[in-house]
Design a protein around this motif. Structure first.
Motif, PDB file in Angstrom:
ATOM      1  N   ILE A   1     -89.048   7.874 -48.774  1.00  0.00           N
ATOM      2  CA  ILE A   1     -89.805   7.799 -50.030  1.00  0.00           C
ATOM      3  C   ILE A   1     -89.129   8.704 -51.052  1.00  0.00           C
ATOM      4  CG2 ILE A   1     -91.995   8.326 -51.194  1.00  0.00           C
ATOM      5  CD1 ILE A   1     -92.379   6.068 -49.265  1.00  0.00           C
ATOM      6  N   ILE A   2     -88.887   8.142 -52.229  1.00  0.00           N
ATOM      7  CA  ILE A   2     -88.411   8.954 -53.345  1.00  0.00           C
ATOM      8  C   ILE A   2     -89.549   8.975 -54.364  1.00  0.00           C
ATOM      9  CG2 ILE A   2     -86.695   9.208 -55.167  1.00  0.00           C
ATOM     10  CD1 ILE A   2     -84.738   7.720 -53.381  1.00  0.00           C
ATOM     11  N   ALA A   3     -90.115  10.162 -54.581  1.00  0.00           N
ATOM     12  CA  ALA A   3     -91.231  10.315 -55.517  1.00  0.00           C
ATOM     13  C   ALA A   3     -90.675  10.713 -56.872  1.00  0.00           C
ATOM     14  CB  ALA A   3     -92.170  11.400 -55.004  1.00  0.00           C
ATOM     15  N   ILE A   4     -91.036   9.937 -57.900  1.00  0.00           N
ATOM     16  CA  ILE A   4     -90.591  10.290 -59.249  1.00  0.00           C
ATOM     17  C   ILE A   4     -91.833  10.486 -60.118  1.00  0.00           C
ATOM     18  CG2 ILE A   4     -89.215   9.617 -61.250  1.00  0.00           C
ATOM     19  CD1 ILE A   4     -87.298   8.259 -59.451  1.00  0.00           C
ATOM     20  N   ASP A   5     -92.085  11.712 -60.494  1.00  0.00           N
ATOM     21  CA  ASP A   5     -93.245  12.032 -61.317  1.00  0.00           C
ATOM     22  C   ASP A   5     -92.788  12.573 -62.660  1.00  0.00           C
ATOM     23  OD1 ASP A   5     -95.513  11.531 -59.494  1.00  0.00           O
ATOM     24  OD2 ASP A   5     -94.588  13.105 -58.274  1.00  0.00           O
ATOM     25  N   GLY A   6     -93.708  12.546 -63.623  1.00  0.00           N
ATOM     26  CA  GLY A   6     -93.389  13.107 -64.937  1.00  0.00           C
ATOM     27  C   GLY A   6     -94.330  12.545 -65.972  1.00  0.00           C
ATOM     28  N   PRO A   7     -94.307  13.118 -67.170  1.00  0.00           N
ATOM     29  CA  PRO A   7     -95.214  12.658 -68.218  1.00  0.00           C
ATOM     30  C   PRO A   7     -94.792  11.319 -68.817  1.00  0.00           C
ATOM     31  CG  PRO A   7     -93.780  14.366 -69.070  1.00  0.00           C
ATOM     32  CD  PRO A   7     -93.476  14.256 -67.603  1.00  0.00           C
ATOM     33  N   ALA A   8     -95.688  10.738 -69.633  1.00  0.00           N
ATOM     34  CA  ALA A   8     -95.413   9.451 -70.283  1.00  0.00           C
ATOM     35  C   ALA A   8     -94.134   9.541 -71.108  1.00  0.00           C
ATOM     36  CB  ALA A   8     -96.578   9.085 -71.192  1.00  0.00           C
ATOM     37  N   GLY A   9     -93.264   8.556 -70.938  1.00  0.00           N
ATOM     38  CA  GLY A   9     -92.056   8.487 -71.759  1.00  0.00           C
ATOM     39  C   GLY A   9     -90.919   9.374 -71.285  1.00  0.00           C
ATOM     40  N   SER A  10     -91.049   9.965 -70.098  1.00  0.00           N
ATOM     41  CA  SER A  10     -89.973  10.839 -69.613  1.00  0.00           C
ATOM     42  C   SER A  10     -88.808  10.019 -69.061  1.00  0.00           C
ATOM     43  CB  SER A  10     -90.491  11.798 -68.545  1.00  0.00           C
ATOM     44  OG  SER A  10     -91.087  11.066 -67.497  1.00  0.00           O
ATOM     45  N   GLY A  11     -88.963   8.710 -69.039  1.00  0.00           N
ATOM     46  CA  GLY A  11     -87.902   7.840 -68.539  1.00  0.00           C
ATOM     47  C   GLY A  11     -88.125   7.415 -67.102  1.00  0.00           C
ATOM     48  N   LYS A  12     -89.296   7.770 -66.570  1.00  0.00           N
ATOM     49  CA  LYS A  12     -89.589   7.477 -65.156  1.00  0.00           C
ATOM     50  C   LYS A  12     -89.349   6.023 -64.773  1.00  0.00           C
ATOM     51  CE  LYS A  12     -93.864   8.354 -64.817  1.00  0.00           C
ATOM     52  NZ  LYS A  12     -94.514   8.738 -66.028  1.00  0.00           N
TER      53      LYS A  12
ATOM     54  N   LYS B   1     -88.245  14.504 -54.009  1.00  0.00           N
ATOM     55  CA  LYS B   1     -89.216  14.532 -55.108  1.00  0.00           C
ATOM     56  C   LYS B   1     -88.495  14.931 -56.385  1.00  0.00           C
ATOM     57  CE  LYS B   1     -92.705  16.325 -51.992  1.00  0.00           C
ATOM     58  NZ  LYS B   1     -93.672  17.405 -51.769  1.00  0.00           N
ATOM     59  N   VAL B   2     -88.651  14.087 -57.397  1.00  0.00           N
ATOM     60  CA  VAL B   2     -88.000  14.359 -58.676  1.00  0.00           C
ATOM     61  C   VAL B   2     -89.083  14.466 -59.741  1.00  0.00           C
ATOM     62  CG1 VAL B   2     -86.416  13.437 -60.400  1.00  0.00           C
ATOM     63  CG2 VAL B   2     -85.920  13.104 -57.969  1.00  0.00           C
ATOM     64  N   PHE B   3     -88.983  15.473 -60.596  1.00  0.00           N
ATOM     65  CA  PHE B   3     -89.912  15.599 -61.712  1.00  0.00           C
ATOM     66  C   PHE B   3     -89.105  15.472 -62.993  1.00  0.00           C
ATOM     67  CE2 PHE B   3     -92.823  17.683 -64.669  1.00  0.00           C
ATOM     68  CZ  PHE B   3     -94.026  17.113 -64.298  1.00  0.00           C
ATOM     69  N   LEU B   4     -89.377  14.415 -63.765  1.00  0.00           N
ATOM     70  CA  LEU B   4     -88.619  14.175 -64.996  1.00  0.00           C
ATOM     71  C   LEU B   4     -89.377  14.731 -66.197  1.00  0.00           C
ATOM     72  CD1 LEU B   4     -87.342  10.489 -64.631  1.00  0.00           C
ATOM     73  CD2 LEU B   4     -86.177  12.602 -64.029  1.00  0.00           C
ATOM     74  N   THR B   5     -88.653  15.389 -67.097  1.00  0.00           N
ATOM     75  CA  THR B   5     -89.279  15.860 -68.333  1.00  0.00           C
ATOM     76  C   THR B   5     -88.379  15.473 -69.500  1.00  0.00           C
ATOM     77  OG1 THR B   5     -88.119  17.976 -68.232  1.00  0.00           O
ATOM     78  CG2 THR B   5     -90.298  17.910 -67.252  1.00  0.00           C
ATOM     79  N   ALA B   6     -88.929  15.570 -70.711  1.00  0.00           N
ATOM     80  CA  ALA B   6     -88.156  15.403 -71.953  1.00  0.00           C
ATOM     81  C   ALA B   6     -89.084  15.872 -73.069  1.00  0.00           C
ATOM     82  CB  ALA B   6     -87.762  13.936 -72.172  1.00  0.00           C
ATOM     83  N   THR B   7     -88.537  16.180 -74.237  1.00  0.00           N
ATOM     84  CA  THR B   7     -89.404  16.642 -75.326  1.00  0.00           C
ATOM     85  C   THR B   7     -90.350  15.499 -75.715  1.00  0.00           C
ATOM     86  OG1 THR B   7     -87.889  15.857 -77.016  1.00  0.00           O
ATOM     87  CG2 THR B   7     -87.587  18.138 -76.263  1.00  0.00           C
TER      88      THR B   7
ATOM     89  N   SER C   1     -89.935  20.035 -55.742  1.00  0.00           N
ATOM     90  CA  SER C   1     -89.300  18.915 -56.459  1.00  0.00           C
ATOM     91  C   SER C   1     -88.083  19.405 -57.239  1.00  0.00           C
ATOM     92  CB  SER C   1     -90.302  18.262 -57.419  1.00  0.00           C
ATOM     93  OG  SER C   1     -90.672  19.185 -58.419  1.00  0.00           O
ATOM     94  N   VAL C   2     -87.230  18.454 -57.594  1.00  0.00           N
ATOM     95  CA  VAL C   2     -86.062  18.747 -58.433  1.00  0.00           C
ATOM     96  C   VAL C   2     -86.447  18.332 -59.848  1.00  0.00           C
ATOM     97  CG1 VAL C   2     -83.630  18.192 -58.856  1.00  0.00           C
ATOM     98  CG2 VAL C   2     -84.528  18.166 -56.510  1.00  0.00           C
ATOM     99  N   THR C   3     -86.453  19.270 -60.791  1.00  0.00           N
ATOM    100  CA  THR C   3     -86.818  18.925 -62.173  1.00  0.00           C
ATOM    101  C   THR C   3     -85.562  18.549 -62.949  1.00  0.00           C
ATOM    102  OG1 THR C   3     -88.758  20.345 -62.172  1.00  0.00           O
ATOM    103  CG2 THR C   3     -87.851  19.803 -64.317  1.00  0.00           C
ATOM    104  N   ILE C   4     -85.635  17.411 -63.644  1.00  0.00           N
ATOM    105  CA  ILE C   4     -84.499  16.982 -64.476  1.00  0.00           C
ATOM    106  C   ILE C   4     -85.004  16.802 -65.908  1.00  0.00           C
ATOM    107  CG2 ILE C   4     -82.681  15.254 -64.809  1.00  0.00           C
ATOM    108  CD1 ILE C   4     -82.962  14.465 -61.874  1.00  0.00           C
ATOM    109  N   ASP C   5     -84.442  17.555 -66.852  1.00  0.00           N
ATOM    110  CA  ASP C   5     -84.787  17.384 -68.266  1.00  0.00           C
ATOM    111  C   ASP C   5     -83.874  16.293 -68.814  1.00  0.00           C
ATOM    112  OD1 ASP C   5     -85.108  17.437 -70.995  1.00  0.00           O
ATOM    113  OD2 ASP C   5     -85.256  19.616 -71.111  1.00  0.00           O
TER     114      ASP C   5
END
Ligand code: DC
Length: 264
Positions: free
Chosen positions: A2-13, A142-148, A207-211
């Protein structure tokens, strides 16, 4: 796996999760689409969005399924109780309705169970808000995606413009491509998703956070595919080591039994 990809709306998930799934030959599950499908049914039935029980019944009783186009690896449509809601789930009306719907514990329990069931059957890239923290806390990656917020709003507008391309004169198109309105909705949902009591949006500790603000989609996908391949190798080595340790323990126990027999 399982690869979990979490993050806020529009982070490119979504984009990144889909590309990563194709690159790895994994299934793909968009858990946000499931919450959205429940919201569509709740609105269509004219339910009070503050009333948990009837909305939870939709989540438990009405099957959510994904449709595939022959020859395409990823799902192209979403159904609830057999009704195609692919476009409806992306309207601004549902952007608003999905927040209270997804905050109900009984709705989350029902959908979490379905998501675990899916992940138990297939190697899956699963995207959402709580995959690494609640749905699959034991996910191998586990990946956590962020962006402005601004970068996320611009991406969402582009995505919506493509989605509603066949309908550019509609009210839905105008609302979904209004950048200021989309940014306001993103900020509203960030606050709502992060502060709700059950399964708030949060990065899992491991998790690994990627901006992604200044990264291209390909760069993010490449990073995730590399991480997944590294975890796979680690997993295989870990399994070998565990097997080796079990073999050594079994040999030692056999020796001890033999020694006891010798003394008897
Ligand atoms: O990813 P999305 O924007 O399509 O998600 C829609 C909504 O559903 C979002 O406001 C938060 C919620 N959601 C959630 O609470 N848990 C998930 N695993 C996925 C989405």
């Amino acid at each position: 796996m399982i690869i979990a990809i979490d993050g806020p709306a529009g982070s490119g998930k979504s984009t990144v999760a889909k590309h990563a799934a194709v690159a790895l030959g994994f299934h793909y599950l968009d858990t946000g689409a499931m919450y959205r499908a429940v919201a569509v049914r709740a609105v269509a039935k004219g339910l009070d969005l503050g009333d948990e029980a009837p909305i939870a019944r939709i989540a438990t009783d009405e099957p959510i399924t994904f449709g595939y186009t022959p020859g395409e690896p990823l799902p192209t449509s979403v159904f609830i109780s057999g009704q195609d809601v692919t476009l409806q789930i992306r309207t601004p009306q549902i952007d608003l309705a999905v927040s209270p719907v997804s905050a109900f514990p009984a709705v989350r329990t029902a959908l979490t169970q379905q998501q675990r069931c899916f992940g138990a059957q297939f190697d899956t890239v699963m995207e959402g808000r709580d995959i690494g923290t609640v749905v699959f806390p034991q996910a191998e990656l586990k990946v956590f995606l962020t962006a402005t917020p601004e970068a996320r709003a611009i991406r969402r507008v582009k995505q919506n413009a493509e989605r509603f391309a066949g309908d550019t004169k509609s009210e839905a198109f105008a609302a979904a491509t209004d950048e200021a309105a989309v940014l306001a909705d993103i900020l509203r949902r960030d606050a709502y998703d992060s502060s709700r009591e059950v399964a708030p949006l949060a990065a899992a500790a491991d998790s690994v956070t990627i901006d992604t603000t200044d990264m291209s989609i390909d760069e993010v996908v490449e990073r995730i595919v590399d991480l997944a391949q590294a975890r796979r190798v680690q997993g295989a080595q870990g399994a070998q080591q565990t097997q080796g340790a079990q073999d050594a323990q079994a040999a030692q126990q056999a020796q001890e039994r033999a020694a006891q027999r010798g003394q008897a």
